[in-house]
Scaffold this motif. Structure first.
Motif, short mmCIF file in Angstrom:
data_model
loop_
_atom_site.label_atom_id
_atom_site.label_comp_id
_atom_site.label_asym_id
_atom_site.label_seq_id
_atom_site.Cartn_x
_atom_site.Cartn_y
_atom_site.Cartn_z
N UNK A 1 0.88 -2.27 -8.02
CA UNK A 1 1.61 -3.36 -7.37
C UNK A 1 2.89 -2.88 -6.70
N UNK A 2 3.06 -3.27 -5.45
CA UNK A 2 4.21 -2.87 -4.65
C UNK A 2 5.03 -4.10 -4.27
N UNK A 3 6.29 -3.87 -3.93
CA UNK A 3 7.16 -4.95 -3.48
C UNK A 3 7.83 -4.50 -2.17
N UNK A 4 7.55 -5.22 -1.09
CA UNK A 4 8.12 -4.94 0.21
C UNK A 4 8.64 -6.25 0.79
N UNK A 5 9.92 -6.28 1.11
CA UNK A 5 10.57 -7.48 1.66
C UNK A 5 10.37 -8.69 0.76
N UNK A 6 10.42 -8.46 -0.55
CA UNK A 6 10.30 -9.56 -1.51
C UNK A 6 8.88 -9.99 -1.81
N UNK A 7 7.89 -9.39 -1.19
CA UNK A 7 6.50 -9.75 -1.40
C UNK A 7 5.81 -8.70 -2.25
N UNK A 8 5.08 -9.14 -3.28
CA UNK A 8 4.35 -8.24 -4.16
C UNK A 8 2.87 -8.26 -3.79
N UNK A 9 2.26 -7.08 -3.69
CA UNK A 9 0.86 -6.96 -3.34
C UNK A 9 0.37 -5.57 -3.70
N UNK A 10 -0.94 -5.37 -3.59
CA UNK A 10 -1.56 -4.07 -3.71
C UNK A 10 -2.11 -3.66 -2.35
N UNK A 11 -2.39 -2.38 -2.20
CA UNK A 11 -2.94 -1.87 -0.95
C UNK A 11 -4.21 -1.10 -1.26
N UNK A 12 -5.30 -1.50 -0.62
CA UNK A 12 -6.56 -0.76 -0.71
C UNK A 12 -6.61 0.21 0.46
N UNK A 13 -6.69 1.49 0.18
CA UNK A 13 -6.68 2.54 1.20
C UNK A 13 -8.09 3.08 1.40
N UNK A 14 -8.56 3.03 2.63
CA UNK A 14 -9.88 3.53 2.97
C UNK A 14 -9.72 4.71 3.93
N UNK A 15 -10.37 5.82 3.61
CA UNK A 15 -10.31 7.01 4.46
C UNK A 15 -11.72 7.37 4.91
#
Length: 487
Positions: A297-311
């Motif tokens: 879980x990340x927090x950027x500009x007050x928003x919490x979310x996850x990031x799914x990375x596809x390569x």
């Protein structure tokens, strides 16, 4: 022609000319074209409108969209400049003319200042259309120097803001360049540039990533029993960068990772998912996804979310397409509000995806905020549980289509209602919008399917018992053959 008829004809023509010239007049118009967030092109047209009628009040103003950009229009809004109040808009015909109704009628001789905000997608083109794997990308903006208006315009100018170095631009009268901005005008109504509807071009350098989702389908499946909201997304993606002039070379592409800081390949796709997402998966039709990962879980500009990375195993070169789908589940309670039998489901209108051409193996999570994917054709499907009634969908803006469908799944008697929303030219900013689906769902509807399953199992058990008893009775009533010894 008789003299009397000529006099009458001249009088009619004079009255017609007077009536045509006694309407609304745009005393000044300033158009600002913002190219810094490609593939979305934002235009703001500030106009000062004066009512030149002698006695009639004006109740509305008609905004016209040029024919060359009608199919690329994504968003439109009109606001009063002083108060910021948004005016009601109504589409007049298939030619993309919109009528903005004033909040207060414009009296004769009065003026009003409006800001017309427009967003177009994929209107800039790459020139040249094919380059080397690591060459700079040069794009061209081209449009009429005058705005399209049914009412006369006394004075206007166009300001074009580029994201990178300006390579060249049209040398018209009253044209100036300042840094990364080019100003065409101001021109008066008698200027040849306006009378001849002259075209203007700006060529600029921009190596940022641009993606186009040719097709995107997002599906929600609501399950009250499991307290689960399943999300499924299908993508058909294209890299809008110029095509490779000398063909794809895997060796050159690998060497460029060590020799140059950048190239024109999309190497990583970043998909933002909710912080409480679970059971995530990716399905690739051709097996091109070699690596996938999910961040904490990340927090950027007050928003919490996850990031799914596809390569992808083979990075996306310019004009290459890539098709896949992914999904995950989230707790239904985070998106559903219940009051009695009335339910309100509030979900994002569209997902957020970002393409990155960075050579680094570690992509900053903050890069997800760089929204660089525009959707050409989009469909949203919300599958409600069986038994949901009195269904309404609320979308924060006008869409191309909204309908209800019926779909059957396992053990369904009547089938489930599917809310289908279709829209074209969805800008990246639409990721902030939400859709609210309201419906009635009773306790009996909740227990209907378990009751049906229990009834089916009971009937099967009863039938099996009856068949078993019949077989046992037949076996006991059959005659026993006598042995040879008893004979």
């Amino acid at each position: 022609m008789p003299p009397v008829l000529s006099l009458l004809l001249g009088l009619v023509l004079a009255l017609t000319a007077q009536a045509a010239s006694s309407g609304l007049v745009l005393t000044n118009a300033i158009r600002t074209v913002d190219l810094t967030a490609l593939p979305a092109v934002s235009e703001q047209i500030g106009v000062v409108i004066q009512n030149n009628h002698d006695s009639k009040v004006a109740k509305s103003y008609v905004v016209q969209i040029p024919a060359s950009k009608r199919d690329r229009l994504s968003e439109i809004s009109v606001r009063e400049r002083k108060s910021g109040t948004e005016l009601p808009l109504a589409k007049l015909n298939e030619d993309s003319s919109y009528q903005a109704t004033f909040n207060h009628p414009l009296q004769p001789g009065d003026k009003i200042s409006l800001n017309i905000d427009l967003v177009f997608l994929n209107t800039v083109v790459a020139q040249p259309a094919a380059i080397g794997q690591s060459d700079d990308q040069v794009w061209t903006w081209s449009d009429h120097v005058s705005i399209l208006s049914a009412d006369p315009v006394n004075k206007q100018k166009t300001v074009v803001k580029a994201p990178g170095t300006i390579k060249s631009y049209s040398q018209l009268n009253s044209t100036t360049k300042s840094g990364k901005a080019v100003t065409f005008g101001p021109f008066t109504k008698d200027s040849p540039e306006l009378k001849n509807a002259q075209m203007a071009q700006v060529r600029f350098l921009d190596n940022s990533e641009q993606l186009e989702a040719l097709e995107h389908r997002r599906e929600y499946f609501v399950s009250h029993w499991a307290n689960d909201l399943n999300v499924l997304e299908h993508y058909a993606l294209r890299n809008r960068a110029p095509a490779i002039s000398d063909g794809f070379d895997k060796v050159k592409q690998t060497v460029s990772r060590f020799m140059k800081a950048r190239d024109n390949f999309i190497k990583t796709l970043l998909v933002k998912v909710p912080v409480d997402a679970r059971q995530m998966y990716v399905v690739d039709e051709i097996g091109n996804v070699s690596t996938s990962a999910v961040t904490r879980p990340q927090r950027v500009d007050g928003e919490r979310f996850k990031v799914m990375q596809l390569k992808p195993r083979y990075p996306m070169a310019g004009q290459w397409n890539y098709t896949w789908w992914h999904g995950y589940s989230v707790p239904l309670g985070s998106y559903l509000r219940v009051q009695g039998t009335r339910h309100a489901l509030r979900v994002p209108f569209i997902g957020s995806i970002t393409g990155s051409a960075s050579q680094s193996n570690e992509i900053p999570v903050a890069a997800i905020k760089t929204r660089n994917t525009a959707v050409s054709r989009y469909q949203l499907r919300v599958t409600l549980p069986e038994g949901a009634t009195n269904i309404h969908a609320h979308v924060p803006f006008a869409v191309d289509g909204l309908r209800m469908e019926r779909q059957h799944y396992y053990f369904d008697l009547q089938g489930r209602t599917v809310v289908v929303i279709e829209h074209h030219n969805v800008a990246p900013s639409a990721a902030d919008a939400h859709v609210v689906v309201t419906y009635d769902y009773s306790r009996w509807a909740l227990w209907q399917k378990p009751a049906v399953v229990a009834l089916v199992l009971f009937v099967l058990f009863a039938m099996a018992s009856v068949v078993n008893r019949m077989q046992h009775g037949l076996a006991t009533n059959s005659p026993v053959p006598k042995s040879k010894k008893s004979q």
